[in-house]
Enzyme design. Sequence first.
Site, PDB file in Angstrom:
ATOM      1  NE  ARG A  45      47.379  61.880 -18.428  1.00  0.00           N
ATOM      2  CZ  ARG A  45      47.247  62.517 -18.042  1.00  0.00           C
ATOM      3  NH1 ARG A  45      45.994  62.842 -17.896  1.00  0.00           N
ATOM      4  NH2 ARG A  45      48.455  63.527 -17.716  1.00  0.00           N
ATOM      5  N   GLY A  46      48.456  59.320 -15.874  1.00  0.00           N
ATOM      6  CA  GLY A  46      48.825  60.248 -14.781  1.00  0.00           C
ATOM      7  C   GLY A  46      49.024  59.354 -13.739  1.00  0.00           C
ATOM      8  CB  ALA A  47      51.762  58.659 -11.356  1.00  0.00           C
ATOM      9  NE  ARG A  79      50.807  54.585 -19.744  1.00  0.00           N
ATOM     10  CZ  ARG A  79      51.153  55.884 -19.611  1.00  0.00           C
ATOM     11  NH1 ARG A  79      49.955  56.551 -19.120  1.00  0.00           N
ATOM     12  NH2 ARG A  79      52.201  56.571 -19.894  1.00  0.00           N
ATOM     13  CG  ASP A 227      54.610  59.838 -14.507  1.00  0.00           C
ATOM     14  OD1 ASP A 227      55.219  60.770 -15.042  1.00  0.00           O
ATOM     15  OD2 ASP A 227      53.860  59.197 -14.838  1.00  0.00           O
ATOM     16  CG  ASN A 237      56.468  64.759 -15.419  1.00  0.00           C
ATOM     17  OD1 ASN A 237      55.460  64.070 -14.735  1.00  0.00           O
ATOM     18  ND2 ASN A 237      56.563  65.639 -15.634  1.00  0.00           N
TER      19      ASN A 237
HETATM   20  O1  MRU Z   1      51.530  59.652 -19.890  1.00  0.00           O
HETATM   21  P1  MRU Z   1      50.645  59.717 -19.098  1.00  0.00           P
HETATM   22  O2  MRU Z   1      49.968  60.803 -19.556  1.00  0.00           O
HETATM   23  O3  MRU Z   1      50.190  59.264 -17.607  1.00  0.00           O
HETATM   24  O4  MRU Z   1      51.887  61.108 -18.193  1.00  0.00           O
HETATM   25  C1  MRU Z   1      51.717  61.654 -16.848  1.00  0.00           C
HETATM   26  C2  MRU Z   1      52.441  62.246 -16.462  1.00  0.00           C
HETATM   27  O5  MRU Z   1      53.682  62.699 -16.376  1.00  0.00           O
HETATM   28  C3  MRU Z   1      51.868  63.006 -15.427  1.00  0.00           C
HETATM   29  O6  MRU Z   1      52.555  64.998 -15.198  1.00  0.00           O
HETATM   30  C4  MRU Z   1      52.135  62.673 -14.097  1.00  0.00           C
HETATM   31  O7  MRU Z   1      52.000  61.422 -13.990  1.00  0.00           O
HETATM   32  C5  MRU Z   1      52.034  63.431 -12.692  1.00  0.00           C
HETATM   33  S1  MRU Z   1      50.143  63.475 -12.307  1.00  0.00           S
HETATM   34  C6  MRU Z   1      49.784  64.154 -11.031  1.00  0.00           C
END
Ligand code: MRU
Length: 335
Positions: A45-47, A79, A227, A237
């Site tokens: 996970r994470g963008a 997602r 995101d 985010n």
């Molecule tokens: O649902 P997630 O864990 O994928 O959400 C992640 C976030 O909101 C992060 O802050 C965002 O993706 C930036 S990651 C460098």
Amino acid sequence: MVETIQWTDEGVVMIDQTRLPREQVFVTCRDYKEVAEAIRSMVIRGAPAIGVAAAMGVALGVREGADFETVCQTLAQTRPTAVNLFWAIERMRRVAAAMNGASSGEVAARMIEEARGIREDDIAICRAIGRNGAPLVPDGKTVLTHCNAGALATAGYGTALGVIRAAAESGKQIDVFADETRPFLQGSRLTAWELQQDGIATTIITDNMAGHFLHSGRIGCVVVGADRIAANGDVANKIGTYSVAVLAKENGVPFYVAAPVSTFDLSIPSGEAIPIEQRSAAEVTHVFGVPIAPESIAVANPAFDVTPARYVTAIICERGVARAPYEESLRNMLR
Ligand code: MRU
């Protein structure tokens, strides 16, 4: 530093983020459908990290001879909020389209090379974000962050945590407050774990404590990831970011967003148009399988919120630091 995602001959290897920090388990996705499932279930996970995963998923799909459109569609439907996912699929599409007439083996080899390149680029981009953001972090103060925008959310080093790491590496005396980040606990499970390994002093707070500490004078700045960033500077985010941003402004604390330009979506005029993922009720009603709410109670679980640009002090990307008016500064970053 932890290897979030890697390409190997056997498949795409990822650390299973649903099991951290209790266990460090690596999973191997051997076909594109397994990659799609890993993104959906938040094994990764994470963008930026899901962008890399999607690109590697496309490469796997091409290697296994699956229909290209089906592969791209399947990965795109995992997602909805982080634009990096769509950006990476689009980049793979363009490379494939330019290979008209090449053999299937040649196309597969090129797809693998491109996906690996996206991963390598992401690490370099995070380092550049860190370099650009480090000077903004006040020395001798606490940095507040929300969710996990670290090495685990990228191919390595991180965006918001990249800024924190670079500030610490430059000799600044800083410590970090990590919002726990209900309901998925990316702050307490992932950010705290990463920073502890780096030896950066970190304190976990529950999300509802952020206002209290922002008012205390202890927090020098807030740094979070993103995101999707709309053309006007509105930032999607992790859910809870908006509350932190409003409380930061109310207390005169700078609120910084750190993100690569692949997170900019200038086709969207404002945050109103950003699709917000709704996740399962079980994430809220259960913690590691244990119920913490009455059975069949109604639950809302939006995974992201949108912070209006007026709360964002600056957006730190690999090309520099953008400030309001964002319509202009974000466009300039993409030139
Ligand atoms: O649902 P997630 O864990 O994928 O959400 C992640 C976030 O909101 C992060 O802050 C965002 O993706 C930036 S990651 C460098």
